[in-house]
Motif scaffolding. Structure first.
Motif, PDB file in Angstrom:
ATOM      1  N   THR A   1       9.788  28.092 -16.697  1.00 61.26           N
ATOM      2  CA  THR A   1       9.191  28.432 -17.980  1.00 61.26           C
ATOM      3  C   THR A   1      10.721  28.386 -19.092  1.00 61.26           C
ATOM      4  OG1 THR A   1       9.930  30.451 -17.459  1.00 61.26           O
ATOM      5  CG2 THR A   1       7.851  29.254 -17.351  1.00 61.26           C
ATOM      6  N   ASP A   2      10.719  28.452 -20.183  1.00 62.84           N
ATOM      7  CA  ASP A   2      11.826  29.029 -21.509  1.00 62.84           C
ATOM      8  C   ASP A   2      12.045  29.876 -20.964  1.00 62.84           C
ATOM      9  OD1 ASP A   2      11.279  25.823 -21.897  1.00 62.84           O
ATOM     10  OD2 ASP A   2       9.689  26.902 -23.862  1.00 62.84           O
ATOM     11  N   ASN A   3      11.744  31.276 -20.480  1.00 63.28           N
ATOM     12  CA  ASN A   3      12.453  32.601 -20.726  1.00 63.28           C
ATOM     13  C   ASN A   3      11.637  32.996 -20.106  1.00 63.28           C
ATOM     14  OD1 ASN A   3       9.867  33.757 -22.295  1.00 63.28           O
ATOM     15  ND2 ASN A   3      10.666  32.843 -23.704  1.00 63.28           N
ATOM     16  N   ALA A   4      12.636  33.912 -19.178  1.00 64.23           N
ATOM     17  CA  ALA A   4      12.148  35.450 -19.115  1.00 64.23           C
ATOM     18  C   ALA A   4      10.904  36.128 -18.910  1.00 64.23           C
ATOM     19  CB  ALA A   4      13.387  36.108 -18.221  1.00 64.23           C
ATOM     20  N   GLU A   5      10.675  36.574 -20.455  1.00 58.59           N
ATOM     21  CA  GLU A   5       9.763  37.175 -20.847  1.00 58.59           C
ATOM     22  C   GLU A   5       8.015  36.029 -20.240  1.00 58.59           C
ATOM     23  OE1 GLU A   5       7.240  38.753 -24.674  1.00 58.59           O
ATOM     24  OE2 GLU A   5       9.872  37.836 -24.761  1.00 58.59           O
TER      25      GLU A   5
ATOM     26  N   VAL B   1      15.787  21.126 -11.908  1.00 57.66           N
ATOM     27  CA  VAL B   1      15.779  19.992 -12.344  1.00 57.66           C
ATOM     28  C   VAL B   1      16.400  19.149 -13.753  1.00 57.66           C
ATOM     29  CG1 VAL B   1      14.185  17.628 -12.734  1.00 57.66           C
ATOM     30  CG2 VAL B   1      13.369  19.363 -11.243  1.00 57.66           C
ATOM     31  N   GLU B   2      16.733  20.436 -14.348  1.00 55.86           N
ATOM     32  CA  GLU B   2      17.510  19.846 -15.985  1.00 55.86           C
ATOM     33  C   GLU B   2      18.194  20.904 -16.057  1.00 55.86           C
ATOM     34  OE1 GLU B   2      14.450  21.221 -18.163  1.00 55.86           O
ATOM     35  OE2 GLU B   2      13.139  19.948 -17.999  1.00 55.86           O
ATOM     36  N   GLU B   3      18.917  21.447 -15.413  1.00 58.10           N
ATOM     37  CA  GLU B   3      19.599  22.584 -15.868  1.00 58.10           C
ATOM     38  C   GLU B   3      20.004  23.223 -14.148  1.00 58.10           C
ATOM     39  OE1 GLU B   3      22.003  22.842 -18.019  1.00 58.10           O
ATOM     40  OE2 GLU B   3      20.948  22.165 -19.468  1.00 58.10           O
ATOM     41  N   PRO B   4      21.574  23.710 -13.621  1.00 60.24           N
ATOM     42  CA  PRO B   4      21.970  24.391 -13.290  1.00 60.24           C
ATOM     43  C   PRO B   4      22.185  26.212 -12.799  1.00 60.24           C
ATOM     44  CG  PRO B   4      24.101  23.509 -13.981  1.00 60.24           C
ATOM     45  CD  PRO B   4      22.855  22.823 -14.181  1.00 60.24           C
ATOM     46  N   LEU B   5      21.693  26.367 -11.416  1.00 64.35           N
ATOM     47  CA  LEU B   5      21.648  27.950 -11.640  1.00 64.35           C
ATOM     48  C   LEU B   5      23.100  28.349 -12.308  1.00 64.35           C
ATOM     49  CD1 LEU B   5      20.382  28.363  -8.283  1.00 64.35           C
ATOM     50  CD2 LEU B   5      18.912  28.523 -10.329  1.00 64.35           C
ATOM     51  N   THR B   6      22.849  29.518 -12.461  1.00 58.48           N
ATOM     52  CA  THR B   6      24.421  30.144 -13.082  1.00 58.48           C
ATOM     53  C   THR B   6      25.038  30.346 -12.844  1.00 58.48           C
ATOM     54  OG1 THR B   6      23.529  31.690 -14.226  1.00 58.48           O
ATOM     55  CG2 THR B   6      23.155  30.422 -15.615  1.00 58.48           C
TER      56      THR B   6
ATOM     57  N   THR C   1      16.478  22.445  -6.518  1.00 61.28           N
ATOM     58  CA  THR C   1      16.075  21.261  -6.377  1.00 61.28           C
ATOM     59  C   THR C   1      17.765  20.882  -4.980  1.00 61.28           C
ATOM     60  OG1 THR C   1      18.411  21.301  -7.586  1.00 61.28           O
ATOM     61  CG2 THR C   1      16.762  20.656  -8.518  1.00 61.28           C
ATOM     62  N   PRO C   2      17.726  20.560  -3.595  1.00 61.03           N
ATOM     63  CA  PRO C   2      17.864  20.991  -2.998  1.00 61.03           C
ATOM     64  C   PRO C   2      19.595  20.535  -3.199  1.00 61.03           C
ATOM     65  CG  PRO C   2      17.173  18.702  -2.809  1.00 61.03           C
ATOM     66  CD  PRO C   2      16.389  19.429  -3.783  1.00 61.03           C
ATOM     67  N   GLU C   3      20.588  20.165  -4.277  1.00 63.84           N
ATOM     68  CA  GLU C   3      21.651  19.792  -4.954  1.00 63.84           C
ATOM     69  C   GLU C   3      21.957  22.090  -4.775  1.00 63.84           C
ATOM     70  OE1 GLU C   3      20.618  16.058  -5.484  1.00 63.84           O
ATOM     71  OE2 GLU C   3      19.517  18.164  -6.459  1.00 63.84           O
ATOM     72  N   GLU C   4      21.305  22.356  -5.945  1.00 62.48           N
ATOM     73  CA  GLU C   4      21.329  24.185  -5.852  1.00 62.48           C
ATOM     74  C   GLU C   4      20.951  24.974  -4.854  1.00 62.48           C
ATOM     75  OE1 GLU C   4      22.277  24.779  -8.819  1.00 62.48           O
ATOM     76  OE2 GLU C   4      22.480  22.914  -8.637  1.00 62.48           O
TER      77      GLU C   4
END
Length: 233
Positions: A85-89, A152-157, A208-211
């Motif tokens: 989703t776009d945001n936590a809200e 898939v689009e951005e890694p975890l912070t 994802t497997p990488e994350e």
């Protein structure tokens, strides 16, 4: 010493004392502001007045979900998800809305804030058609963690990873969870599809497997550091 010189010296002393007082006041204000800003509570995107507490480096906000099943969670594993989703809200509204028919135990925002939706003993609706260690229905015996975002689009912070580690280590110790039982939604869905090829079940890439590999590496490092503090980098 002349009278003029004496008066000048008194004025200089008075000026020095006033400057010193201003410096002290400024220092006190600076410290106070730093403490105040450092302890400001985050505003929950969906609730006001819920229990908020800072645990370690990150805030925890209670956002109870009604989407649970009666019974006690056996807690044999931990499943990692992302919200997409776009945001936590938006994610929290979905996870707490009865019509959504989904939930989890905790949502971890990109800044590391943990939104706790249910206690570990609750059976939440995060796994769906799933299988782990030869047992179907992972909702009944696993903890569901949702990371805000889409891996898939951005890694975890880094904050998400460290906050999740803060959350899972006590669970690992309390419930004796083996690290091999910390897996992704994709893994438990693939297990189910392999065991029940005749049952229709959508594939998942979540996390994802990488994350997942990145998270598990950080978790192992933290656990080693707790066991052997001398080797902590």
């Amino acid at each position: 010493m002349t009278e003029i010189t004496a008066r000048k010296k008194l004025r200089d002393n008075d000026g020095a004392r006033i400057s010193g007082i201003f410096l002290i006041v400024a220092a006190v204000l600076a410290v106070g502001l730093a403490v105040w800003f450092g302890t400001m509570k985050p505003k929950s995107p969906v609730t006001e007045g819920e229990h908020i507490e800072k645990k370690g480096e990150y805030w925890e906000v209670d956002v109870p979900t009604p989407n649970i099943t009666e019974g006690i969670n056996d807690v044999e594993g931990i499943i990692l998800h992302h919200t997409a989703t776009d945001n936590a809200e938006h994610a929290l509204k979905t996870l707490t809305r009865p019509a959504g028919k989904v939930s989890c135990h905790v949502l971890i925002d990109t800044d590391g804030t943990r939104y706790v939706l249910a206690p570990p003993t609750a059976i939440t609706w995060h796994a769906g058609k799933s299988r782990l260690n030869g047992r179907d229905g992972c909702n009944d015996f696993t903890i569901g963690i949702e990371f805000q975002g889409n891996t898939v689009e951005e890694p975890l912070t880094e904050d998400q990873i460290q906050s999740a580690i803060d959350y899972v280590i006590p669970l690992i110790h309390h419930y004796n969870i083996p690290l091999k039982n910390i897996v992704t939604h994709e893994q438990i869905r693939n297990n189910f599809k392999e065991e029940h090829p005749q049952v229709k079940a959508h594939s998942k890439v979540d996390v994802t497997p990488e994350e997942h590999t990145r998270f598990m590496k950080a978790l192992r490092q933290r656990m080693r550091a707790e066991l052997f503090p001398a080797f902590r980098s």
